[in-house]
Design an enzyme around this catalytic site. Structure first.
Site, PDB file in Angstrom:
ATOM      1  N   SER A  87       0.843  -1.191   0.000  1.00  0.00           N
ATOM      2  CA  SER A  87       0.000   0.000   0.000  1.00  0.00           C
ATOM      3  C   SER A  87       0.885   1.250   0.000  1.00  0.00           C
ATOM      4  O   SER A  87       1.820   1.330  -0.791  1.00  0.00           O
ATOM      5  CB  SER A  87      -0.971  -0.039   1.181  1.00  0.00           C
ATOM      6  OG  SER A  87      -1.967   0.940   1.064  1.00  0.00           O
ATOM      7  N   ARG A 121     -12.303   6.427   8.988  1.00  0.00           N
ATOM      8  CA  ARG A 121     -11.955   5.010   8.895  1.00  0.00           C
ATOM      9  C   ARG A 121     -12.990   4.235   8.087  1.00  0.00           C
ATOM     10  O   ARG A 121     -12.647   3.315   7.334  1.00  0.00           O
ATOM     11  CB  ARG A 121     -11.840   4.417  10.297  1.00  0.00           C
ATOM     12  CG  ARG A 121     -11.393   2.971  10.330  1.00  0.00           C
ATOM     13  CD  ARG A 121     -10.026   2.799   9.706  1.00  0.00           C
ATOM     14  NE  ARG A 121      -9.450   1.490  10.003  1.00  0.00           N
ATOM     15  CZ  ARG A 121      -8.270   1.085   9.566  1.00  0.00           C
ATOM     16  NH1 ARG A 121      -7.549   1.878   8.798  1.00  0.00           N
ATOM     17  NH2 ARG A 121      -7.799  -0.111   9.899  1.00  0.00           N
ATOM     18  N   ASP A 177      -8.510  -5.032  -6.717  1.00  0.00           N
ATOM     19  CA  ASP A 177      -8.085  -3.839  -5.981  1.00  0.00           C
ATOM     20  C   ASP A 177      -8.315  -2.603  -6.847  1.00  0.00           C
ATOM     21  O   ASP A 177      -7.615  -2.385  -7.834  1.00  0.00           O
ATOM     22  CB  ASP A 177      -6.607  -3.972  -5.615  1.00  0.00           C
ATOM     23  CG  ASP A 177      -6.086  -2.826  -4.761  1.00  0.00           C
ATOM     24  OD1 ASP A 177      -6.857  -1.890  -4.455  1.00  0.00           O
ATOM     25  OD2 ASP A 177      -4.897  -2.865  -4.390  1.00  0.00           O
ATOM     26  N   HIS A 221      -8.365  -4.204  -1.962  1.00  0.00           N
ATOM     27  CA  HIS A 221      -7.036  -3.783  -1.527  1.00  0.00           C
ATOM     28  C   HIS A 221      -6.546  -4.602  -0.339  1.00  0.00           C
ATOM     29  O   HIS A 221      -5.345  -4.813  -0.174  1.00  0.00           O
ATOM     30  CB  HIS A 221      -7.076  -2.294  -1.176  1.00  0.00           C
ATOM     31  CG  HIS A 221      -5.740  -1.712  -0.857  1.00  0.00           C
ATOM     32  ND1 HIS A 221      -4.673  -1.758  -1.736  1.00  0.00           N
ATOM     33  CD2 HIS A 221      -5.283  -1.065   0.256  1.00  0.00           C
ATOM     34  CE1 HIS A 221      -3.625  -1.164  -1.184  1.00  0.00           C
ATOM     35  NE2 HIS A 221      -3.961  -0.748   0.018  1.00  0.00           N
ATOM     36  N   ASP A 222      -7.463  -5.067   0.478  1.00  0.00           N
ATOM     37  CA  ASP A 222      -7.094  -5.864   1.649  1.00  0.00           C
ATOM     38  C   ASP A 222      -6.451  -7.194   1.293  1.00  0.00           C
ATOM     39  O   ASP A 222      -5.929  -7.880   2.178  1.00  0.00           O
ATOM     40  CB  ASP A 222      -8.328  -6.138   2.512  1.00  0.00           C
ATOM     41  CG  ASP A 222      -8.590  -5.041   3.529  1.00  0.00           C
ATOM     42  OD1 ASP A 222      -7.711  -4.173   3.695  1.00  0.00           O
ATOM     43  OD2 ASP A 222      -9.664  -5.062   4.155  1.00  0.00           O
TER      44      ASP A 222
END
EC number: 2.3.1.31
Length: 415
Positions: A155, A226, A329, A362-363
């Site tokens: 990232s 968040r 992603d 993305h995780d």
């Protein structure tokens, strides 16, 4: 306070080092920059691997056995990748992870004590990815580590890793950039801007001056930031699989944020419950000002800044590079990694772009170690010739014109 733990197959250093006066890219000077780090394994003079953490990560990249990490992050963020017998094998490598300036896990940042004995708040100097890299270099000098066998980052940590190839090209033998890019696109810049606005619009933010036991903190604003982040990190498919349109019992969490007047009539859905839970947990462990500082640093990074192109920025690097991207992603896309691979190829840097089929968004780089570990570990061991490493370029040059990636949704709101 320095701590060294030795257990069978494990040696862990955990310390905060005062590296002295430090000039930031902004020109502002901190008289005593403190840098927190953890290191795993034994250093033999040529086996050091630097791991650069993600946006709100910490130096606690691997497990200790006892799993007592930094505040709020007892669980190592890449514990399935770093450790004895794992992809980054601490029996073979001396793996170091450094908390970046501006963060809140021991390295100097807005929540740190300033010269007047009070927290810096927004008087802390602005930080950039370049500042992170220079602070890491100074910390490594303190540890007696010169040339690095590898720099690995995921990232925004991948941006940090790329910056090593620009600022200290002779200090890196192998560079692994996972789920990252040369810069953020405008959509991600916009989402980050809204996240920061959520924090600064919280009355408890108070211009960044909210520290002290008797002061209310901007938890609501930080929580909303968040929640936006988590929507960026997940893919459409993974969200549908995890939540669908299912309703959840409200319990206590359903009242975590103020409800609109009609809320009692409509269902409280599982996706809302998940986001509220993530907001609550994050506000317990992270500093709102740090979130402002670190997202600004990420947004500001542009690999080609000061150069004619990405390739020109990378021209001095003579090592090897691995890029790992994920088909689901949309934060950092496979197309962005392929563009970056092209920049490496244009300056004759051996590079492999390894594409992972995944719908975890993305995780994926955090939650699919079985897909990330083999190419990453083989690359660190053997370079681009590593057995599990694949490349989008079928002939080692420009990518095949027929190469096609699984579709990546470019907009959160159109899916």
């Amino acid at each position: 306070m320095s701590r060294t733990r030795t257990t069978p197959g494990r040696r862990v250093e955990s310390d905060v080092v005062d590296i002295g006066e430090h000039e930031f890219e902004s020109g502002e000077i901190l008289p005593d920059l403190k840098v927190a780090y953890e290191a795993y394994g034994e250093f033999d003079g040529q086996n050091a691997v630097l791991v650069c953490h993600g946006l709100t990560g910490s130096q606690h990249v691997a497990g200790h056995g006892t799993e007592s990490g930094v505040s709020g992050q007892a669980r190592a963020w890449w514990g399935d990748i770093v450790g004895p017998g794992k992809a980054l094998d601490t029996n073979d490598y001396y793996v170091i992870c450094v908390n970046v300036p501006g963060s809140c896990y021991g390295t100097s940042g807005p929540a740190s004590e300033g010269p007047d004995g009070e927290p810096w708040g927004t008087d802390f100097p602005p930080v950039t990815v370049h500042d992170w890299t220079r602070a890491q270099r100074r910390l490594l000098d303190h540890l007696g580590v010169g040339r690095l066998h590898a720099v690995v980052g995921g990232s925004v940590g991948g941006m940090n890793a790329l910056d090593w190839a620009v600022q200290f090209p002779d200090d890196v033998e192998r560079l692994a950039v996972v789920a990252s890019a040369a810069r953020l696109d405008s959509q991600c810049l916009g989402i980050d801007a809204v996240a920061r606005r959520a924090i600064t619009s919280d009355p408890n933010w108070n211009g960044g001056d909210y520290y002290g036991e008797d002061r209310a903190t901007p938890d609501a604003g930080l929580g909303l930031a968040r929640q936006l982040g988590h929507l960026m990190y997940l893919s459409k498919d993974s969200m549908e699989r995890k939540f669908g349109r299912r309703s959840a019992g409200r319990g206590d969490r359903g009242d975590a944020f103020p409800s609109d007047p009609a809320a009692a009539f409509f269902p409280y859905r599982e996706v809302e419950s998940y986001l509220d839970y993530q907001a609550e947990k994050f506000a317990e462990r992270f500093d709102a000002n740090s979130y402002l500082y670190l997202t600004r640093a990420m947004d500001d990074f542009d690999l080609s800044e000061g150069y004619e192109s990405d390739a020109a920025a990378l021209a001095a690097f003579e090592g090897e590079s691995l890029l790992v991207s994920f088909t689901g992603d949309w934060h950092f896309t496979t197309e962005q990694s392929e563009s970056l691979a092209g920049a490496f190829r244009r300056v004759d840097v051996p590079v492999a772009h390894h594409v992972v089929e995944s719908d975890h968004g993305h995780d994926a780089f955090l939650v699919e170690p079985e897909k990330v570990g083999p190419p990453l570990g083989d690359f660190v061991d053997e370079g681009v010739a590593g057995r599990a490493v694949t490349d989008t370029a079928t002939d080692g040059g420009e990518p095949d014109e027929e190469e096609d990636f699984a579709p990546v949704h470019s907009s959160l709101f159109s899916r």
